[in-house]
Write a protein that holds these residues in place. Structure first.
Motif, PDB file in Angstrom:
ATOM      1  N   ILE A 122      47.222  39.456 -29.951  1.00 12.49           N
ATOM      2  CA  ILE A 122      46.540  38.028 -29.250  1.00 12.49           C
ATOM      3  C   ILE A 122      45.332  38.268 -28.322  1.00 12.49           C
ATOM      4  N   ALA A 123      44.028  37.902 -28.255  1.00  7.58           N
ATOM      5  CA  ALA A 123      42.878  38.718 -27.597  1.00  7.58           C
ATOM      6  C   ALA A 123      42.974  36.967 -26.797  1.00  7.58           C
ATOM      7  N   GLU A 124      42.208  37.234 -25.613  1.00  2.00           N
ATOM      8  CA  GLU A 124      41.953  35.937 -24.604  1.00  2.00           C
ATOM      9  C   GLU A 124      40.370  36.273 -24.191  1.00  2.00           C
ATOM     10  N   PHE A 125      39.620  35.737 -24.361  1.00  2.00           N
ATOM     11  CA  PHE A 125      38.342  35.605 -23.824  1.00  2.00           C
ATOM     12  C   PHE A 125      38.546  34.088 -22.772  1.00  2.00           C
ATOM     13  N   HIS A 126      38.069  34.958 -21.092  1.00  2.00           N
ATOM     14  CA  HIS A 126      37.347  34.506 -20.357  1.00  2.00           C
ATOM     15  C   HIS A 126      36.509  34.725 -19.387  1.00  2.00           C
ATOM     16  N   TRP A 127      35.532  33.073 -19.374  1.00  2.38           N
ATOM     17  CA  TRP A 127      34.490  32.667 -18.291  1.00  2.38           C
ATOM     18  C   TRP A 127      34.377  32.134 -17.486  1.00  2.38           C
ATOM     19  N   LEU A 128      34.600  32.916 -16.135  1.00  4.60           N
ATOM     20  CA  LEU A 128      34.630  31.593 -14.863  1.00  4.60           C
ATOM     21  C   LEU A 128      33.538  31.835 -13.764  1.00  4.60           C
ATOM     22  N   PHE A 129      34.084  30.806 -12.969  1.00  4.27           N
ATOM     23  CA  PHE A 129      32.422  31.251 -11.642  1.00  4.27           C
ATOM     24  C   PHE A 129      32.814  30.712 -10.329  1.00  4.27           C
ATOM     25  N   LYS A 130      32.410  31.159  -9.806  1.00  6.55           N
ATOM     26  CA  LYS A 130      32.735  31.156  -8.417  1.00  6.55           C
ATOM     27  C   LYS A 130      31.350  30.474  -7.309  1.00  6.55           C
ATOM     28  N   LYS A 180      36.756  27.690  -3.439  1.00  8.10           N
ATOM     29  CA  LYS A 180      37.916  28.841  -2.357  1.00  8.10           C
ATOM     30  C   LYS A 180      38.025  30.205  -3.660  1.00  8.10           C
ATOM     31  N   GLU A 181      38.060  28.860  -5.175  1.00  8.87           N
ATOM     32  CA  GLU A 181      38.408  30.077  -6.033  1.00  8.87           C
ATOM     33  C   GLU A 181      37.520  30.222  -7.624  1.00  8.87           C
ATOM     34  N   TYR A 182      37.908  31.095  -8.604  1.00 10.39           N
ATOM     35  CA  TYR A 182      37.072  31.348  -9.511  1.00 10.39           C
ATOM     36  C   TYR A 182      37.260  30.303 -10.362  1.00 10.39           C
ATOM     37  N   ILE A 183      36.693  29.348 -10.680  1.00  4.78           N
ATOM     38  CA  ILE A 183      37.040  28.856 -12.061  1.00  4.78           C
ATOM     39  C   ILE A 183      36.705  28.837 -13.690  1.00  4.78           C
ATOM     40  N   THR A 184      37.569  28.366 -14.262  1.00  3.96           N
ATOM     41  CA  THR A 184      37.501  28.274 -15.824  1.00  3.96           C
ATOM     42  C   THR A 184      36.992  27.237 -15.911  1.00  3.96           C
ATOM     43  N   VAL A 185      35.308  28.165 -16.764  1.00  2.00           N
ATOM     44  CA  VAL A 185      34.794  27.378 -17.815  1.00  2.00           C
ATOM     45  C   VAL A 185      34.828  27.113 -18.757  1.00  2.00           C
ATOM     46  N   PHE A 186      35.618  28.225 -19.539  1.00  9.64           N
ATOM     47  CA  PHE A 186      36.007  28.318 -20.007  1.00  9.64           C
ATOM     48  C   PHE A 186      37.402  29.411 -20.358  1.00  9.64           C
ATOM     49  N   VAL A 187      37.779  29.137 -21.814  1.00  9.72           N
ATOM     50  CA  VAL A 187      38.911  29.687 -22.116  1.00  9.72           C
ATOM     51  C   VAL A 187      39.059  29.904 -23.565  1.00  9.72           C
ATOM     52  N   VAL A 188      39.566  31.214 -24.216  1.00  8.05           N
ATOM     53  CA  VAL A 188      39.512  31.044 -25.886  1.00  8.05           C
ATOM     54  C   VAL A 188      40.764  32.166 -25.821  1.00  8.05           C
ATOM     55  N   LYS A 189      41.752  31.350 -26.544  1.00 11.63           N
ATOM     56  CA  LYS A 189      43.053  31.930 -27.276  1.00 11.63           C
ATOM     57  C   LYS A 189      43.447  32.586 -28.589  1.00 11.63           C
ATOM     58  N   GLY A 190      43.206  33.933 -29.337  1.00  9.95           N
ATOM     59  CA  GLY A 190      43.864  33.309 -30.798  1.00  9.95           C
ATOM     60  C   GLY A 190      44.264  34.382 -31.329  1.00  9.95           C
ATOM     61  N   ASN A 191      45.079  34.904 -32.817  1.00 13.25           N
ATOM     62  CA  ASN A 191      45.182  35.712 -33.136  1.00 13.25           C
ATOM     63  C   ASN A 191      43.983  37.222 -33.064  1.00 13.25           C
ATOM     64  N   LEU A 192      44.413  38.358 -33.419  1.00 12.52           N
ATOM     65  CA  LEU A 192      43.647  39.441 -32.737  1.00 12.52           C
ATOM     66  C   LEU A 192      43.700  40.039 -33.937  1.00 12.52           C
ATOM     67  N   GLU A 212      23.350  33.036  -9.493  1.00  4.87           N
ATOM     68  CA  GLU A 212      21.966  32.124 -10.199  1.00  4.87           C
ATOM     69  C   GLU A 212      22.330  31.166  -8.917  1.00  4.87           C
ATOM     70  N   GLY A 213      21.592  30.849  -7.790  1.00  8.35           N
ATOM     71  CA  GLY A 213      21.551  29.736  -7.222  1.00  8.35           C
ATOM     72  C   GLY A 213      23.058  28.405  -6.571  1.00  8.35           C
ATOM     73  N   GLU A 214      23.484  27.569  -7.652  1.00 11.46           N
ATOM     74  CA  GLU A 214      24.808  27.033  -7.335  1.00 11.46           C
ATOM     75  C   GLU A 214      25.966  27.917  -7.494  1.00 11.46           C
ATOM     76  N   ILE A 215      26.041  28.943  -8.522  1.00 11.09           N
ATOM     77  CA  ILE A 215      26.723  29.815  -9.121  1.00 11.09           C
ATOM     78  C   ILE A 215      26.432  31.217  -8.413  1.00 11.09           C
ATOM     79  N   PRO A 216      26.993  32.198  -7.501  1.00 17.20           N
ATOM     80  CA  PRO A 216      26.823  32.922  -7.208  1.00 17.20           C
ATOM     81  C   PRO A 216      27.384  34.043  -7.771  1.00 17.20           C
ATOM     82  N   SER A 217      28.458  33.983  -8.295  1.00 12.00           N
ATOM     83  CA  SER A 217      29.682  34.980  -8.818  1.00 12.00           C
ATOM     84  C   SER A 217      30.197  34.453 -10.119  1.00 12.00           C
ATOM     85  N   GLN A 218      29.493  34.967 -10.642  1.00 10.94           N
ATOM     86  CA  GLN A 218      30.735  35.218 -12.789  1.00 10.94           C
ATOM     87  C   GLN A 218      31.669  35.897 -12.588  1.00 10.94           C
TER      88      GLN A 218
END
Length: 164
Positions: free
Chosen positions: A57-65, A70-82, A36-42
């Motif tokens: 291992i598992a990783e969870f990523h939240w990115l938006f553009k 020009k590229e997606y930005i990583t708002v956050f990533v969490v890495k951990g043992n699975l 929405e608004g300034e962030i049209p794609s996630q």
């Protein structure tokens, strides 16, 4: 006795490299969401793999553009043992990262990583478990956020598509 030692030496490497990740879960799963608004794609993304030392291992990523990016930005990533048991996967976080400078819409060029002891590491969940179901190339991640015993409420089931 000699036979026991030989068997132990043969079996130990095999046990060390066994994985708990079901074959159908391994890989990258993605959900693209209009913003929405300034962030049209996630993009929200789960990645499940076994690393070179045999750890799951598992990783969870939240990115938006934003419109100007020009590229997606990583708002956050969490890495951990699975650990995966009975259609529940549990992630125990060992590192987190973000391109976001504090809570502003300002961003670093690359991901800044945080580990145990860093105050920014403490902003993210340390351990979380999720129910899941796989149907073809669809991963349904389910969380009973309100504790009513089902996944029927809004946003309790998130559907990801396998991309590799």
């Amino acid at each position: 006795m000699k036979l026991l030692v030989i068997l132990f030496l043969l079996i130990t490497p095999i046990l060390h490299f066994q994985t708990t990740i079901p074959e159908e879960l391994a890989g990258t799963w993605e959900l693209k969401v209009p913003g929405e608004g300034e962030i049209p794609s996630q993009i929200f993304k789960w990645i499940f793999f076994t690393n070179e030392t045999g750890n799951d291992i598992a990783e969870f990523h939240w990115l938006f553009k934003r419109t100007e990016d020009k590229e997606y930005i990583t708002v956050f990533v969490v890495k951990g043992n699975l650990i995966v048991e009975n259609n529940v996967f549990t992630l125990s976080t060992f590192t987190t990262g973000s391109q976001q400078v504090d809570a502003k819409l300002e961003f670093y060029e690359e991901i800044k990583w945080f580990s145990v002891g860093d105050p920014k590491f403490d902003r993210y969940p340390k351990q979380e478990s999720h129910f899941f179901r796989i149907e073809g190339n669809t991963l349904k991640v389910q969380d009973d956020f309100n504790g009513d015993g089902d996944f029927d409420d809004k946003e309790e089931t998130t559907i990801y598509t396998k991309i590799n």
